[in-house]
Design a protein around this motif. Structure first.
Motif, short mmCIF file in Angstrom:
data_model
loop_
_atom_site.label_atom_id
_atom_site.label_comp_id
_atom_site.label_asym_id
_atom_site.label_seq_id
_atom_site.Cartn_x
_atom_site.Cartn_y
_atom_site.Cartn_z
N PHE A 22 -4.15 12.80 -2.80
CA PHE A 22 -4.59 11.59 -2.43
C PHE A 22 -5.92 11.83 -1.55
O PHE A 22 -6.87 10.96 -1.54
N GLN A 23 -5.73 12.68 -0.53
CA GLN A 23 -6.92 13.04 0.19
C GLN A 23 -8.01 13.56 -0.53
O GLN A 23 -9.39 13.42 -0.02
N CYS A 24 -8.07 14.13 -1.70
CA CYS A 24 -9.18 14.48 -2.53
C CYS A 24 -9.63 13.43 -3.41
O CYS A 24 -10.76 13.69 -4.32
N LEU A 25 -9.03 12.21 -3.46
CA LEU A 25 -9.53 11.23 -4.22
C LEU A 25 -10.30 10.14 -3.66
O LEU A 25 -9.89 9.85 -2.45
N PRO A 46 -7.01 4.71 6.92
CA PRO A 46 -7.91 5.68 6.51
C PRO A 46 -8.54 6.53 7.42
O PRO A 46 -9.59 7.10 7.36
N GLU A 47 -8.02 6.42 8.98
CA GLU A 47 -8.43 7.07 9.77
C GLU A 47 -7.94 8.35 10.00
O GLU A 47 -7.03 8.43 9.19
N ARG A 48 -8.55 9.08 10.64
CA ARG A 48 -7.93 10.47 10.84
C ARG A 48 -7.59 10.66 12.63
O ARG A 48 -8.65 10.47 13.31
N ILE A 49 -6.30 10.93 13.08
CA ILE A 49 -6.17 11.06 14.32
C ILE A 49 -5.20 12.58 14.72
O ILE A 49 -4.84 13.12 13.63
N THR A 88 0.69 -1.26 0.04
CA THR A 88 0.03 0.01 -0.04
C THR A 88 0.95 1.21 0.04
O THR A 88 1.71 1.62 0.98
N LEU A 89 0.98 2.06 -0.89
CA LEU A 89 1.87 3.10 -1.09
C LEU A 89 0.96 4.29 -0.66
O LEU A 89 0.06 4.88 -1.54
N THR A 141 0.99 12.01 9.63
CA THR A 141 -0.33 11.67 10.42
C THR A 141 -1.46 10.94 9.41
O THR A 141 -1.70 9.77 9.89
N TYR A 142 -1.89 11.24 8.35
CA TYR A 142 -2.62 10.80 7.45
C TYR A 142 -2.07 9.52 6.95
O TYR A 142 -2.79 8.60 6.85
#
Ligand code: NAD
Ligand code: MG
Length: 395
Positions: free
Chosen positions: A159-162, A282-285, A147-148, A276-277
């Motif tokens: 990546f966060q927008c896709l 796929p979580e957010r902390i 997983t890249l 952190t992302y």
């Protein structure tokens, strides 16, 4: 072993990205276990990290440095091992889930490939590894089932927008826009650039980073490398990767969709956000980064890139259109040129001369690239050519 704990290796843990990664990890001791660390210099800093995070293994480049590190570790059970192969072994070890690739330069390619082939979660800050490895790197990720996850702030933004399903990306993206701060010389007269000193070049207005990437930001070669990186990460034709200067570094990049809708990711310029992302995806902390205060923002502005001031940026598209291996040539020339500039052997404006000259000399006659060995040999050839050019300029 707790299966919900992510077992992490950090390649280049004493650098700017490496220390920011450990800053995030320290905020979430229940989530992360540091299994391995590596550093090239600064054994005192690596020893302090080993004392705090107690990794199973630490990798250093030479026996001399290993002896220094062992001397500093007294009482800490970390095994100290030596050499480039040890980096690859650590990145592929069976007790490792995730690898943060935070080495600077093409030296990071072999351990990245090892992590990719071993199917790890690969957090990629080390953009040079992808610029050199190109299609072979992406093939190793695919074949290894890795997983890249991009860590470069622009690529993390995209990546966060896709959506998660990569199969939909080609259909929905019209093009992407990478934002660039323009670095410290955005407004400097192009005919005065030859006098720039290393101290001036590494003083970035918005980000605190390692010396090499800071010089790359000043020449905008960093953005050139990022265009190449984006081409591979998002599988886009080179023309569909565009660049705009955005001096505030608040919008970290944008996706322009087929329907003309534009998606952007915003935040304060703090590498702990993309790091952190990558760590929590796929979580957010919590990242520790300050929140964006919209009422304190005077403006978000945009400018085209002046090709006279930043001639290096165009080399990205030139190298992408040239035969396979050309981006490895460009990267090798640039690494040599930046090192020579930081050593005061050549001028700031000579960096572009070395890069453009090396591509022009080598790209038209590149042989087939079928394996990573071909790329490493090409990297060495390009460095030899660039060193010759540097000697000529320094004389
Ligand atoms: P840095 O110079 O601060 O740190 C580099 C790390 O790699 C150090 O731990 C160093 O000991 C190690 N290292 C250096 N040469 C090595 C070699 N030949 N073999 C093994 N290890 C070696 O660099 P940085 O600013 O943290 O950048 C690391 C990578 O992340 C670069 O590829 C850079 O382009 C990328 N990146 C950095 C930032 C940032 O904010 N610093 C942002 C985006 C991307
Ligand atoms: Mg970046």
């Amino acid at each position: 072993m707790n299966p919900s704990v992510q077992r992490l290796v950090i390649l280049g843990s004493t650098g700017s990205v490496g220390t920011s990664t450990l800053d995030v990890v320290a905020r979430h001791p229940e989530r992360f276990e540091v299994v391995g660390l590596s550093a090239f210099q600064r054994m005192d800093a690596l020893a302090a990290q080993c004392r705090q995070f107690r990794p199973r293994v630490a990798v250093v480049p030479t026996e001399e440095r290993a002896a220094v590190l062992r001397g500093l570790l007294d009482g800490v059970a970390t095994e100290v091992v030596v050499g480039a192969q040890a980096l690859c072994d650590m990145a592929a070890a069976s007790d490792v889930d995730s690898v943060m690739a935070a080495i600077v330069g093409a030296a990071g390619l072999p351990p990245c490939m090892a992590a990719a082939r071993a199917g790890k979660r690969l957090l990629l800050a080390n953009k040079e590894a992808l610029v050199v490895g190109a299609g072979l790197f992406m093939q190793a990720v695919e074949e290894g089932g890795a997983t890249l996850l991009p860590i470069d702030s622009e690529h993390s933004a995209i990546f966060q927008c896709l959506p998660e399903d990569r199969g939909t990306w080609a259909q929905r993206i019209d093009h992407i826009v990478l934002t660039a701060s323009g670095g410290p010389f955005r407004q400097r007269a192009p005919d005065s650039l030859h006098d720039i000193t290393p101290e001036q070049a590494v003083a970035h207005p918005n980000w605190v980073m390692g010396r090499k990437i800071s010089v790359d930001s000043a020449t905008m070669m960093n953005k050139a490398l990022e265009v190449i990186e984006a081409r591979w990460l998002f599988s886009l034709e080179p023309e569909r990767v565009q660049v705009v200067i955005h001096p505030q570094s608040i919008i970290h990049s944008m996706v322009v969709c087929r329907d003309a809708s534009v998606l952007a990711q915003l935040g304060t310029p703090d590498m702990r956000v993309p790091i952190t992302y990558g760590l929590s995806y796929p979580e957010r902390i919590e990242s520790g980064a300050p929140r964006l205060d919209f009422l304190q923002l005077s403006a978000l502005s945009f400018e085209p890139v002046d090709p006279l001031r930043f001639p290096g940026l165009q080399l990205a598209w030139e190298a992408l259109r040239a035969p396979a291996g050309s981006t490895a040539v460009l990267n090798a020339a640039n690494e040599e040129a930046v090192a020579a500039f930081l050593d005061r052997r050549i001028r700031f404006t000579d960096i572009h001369r070395v890069n453009a000259g090396t591509i022009e000399a080598l790209a038209p006659r590149l042989g087939p690239v079928t394996g990573i060995g071909d790329l490493l040999a090409l990297d060495e050839r390009a460095r030899t050519h660039a060193r010759g050019a540097i000697q000529g300029l320094a004389a």
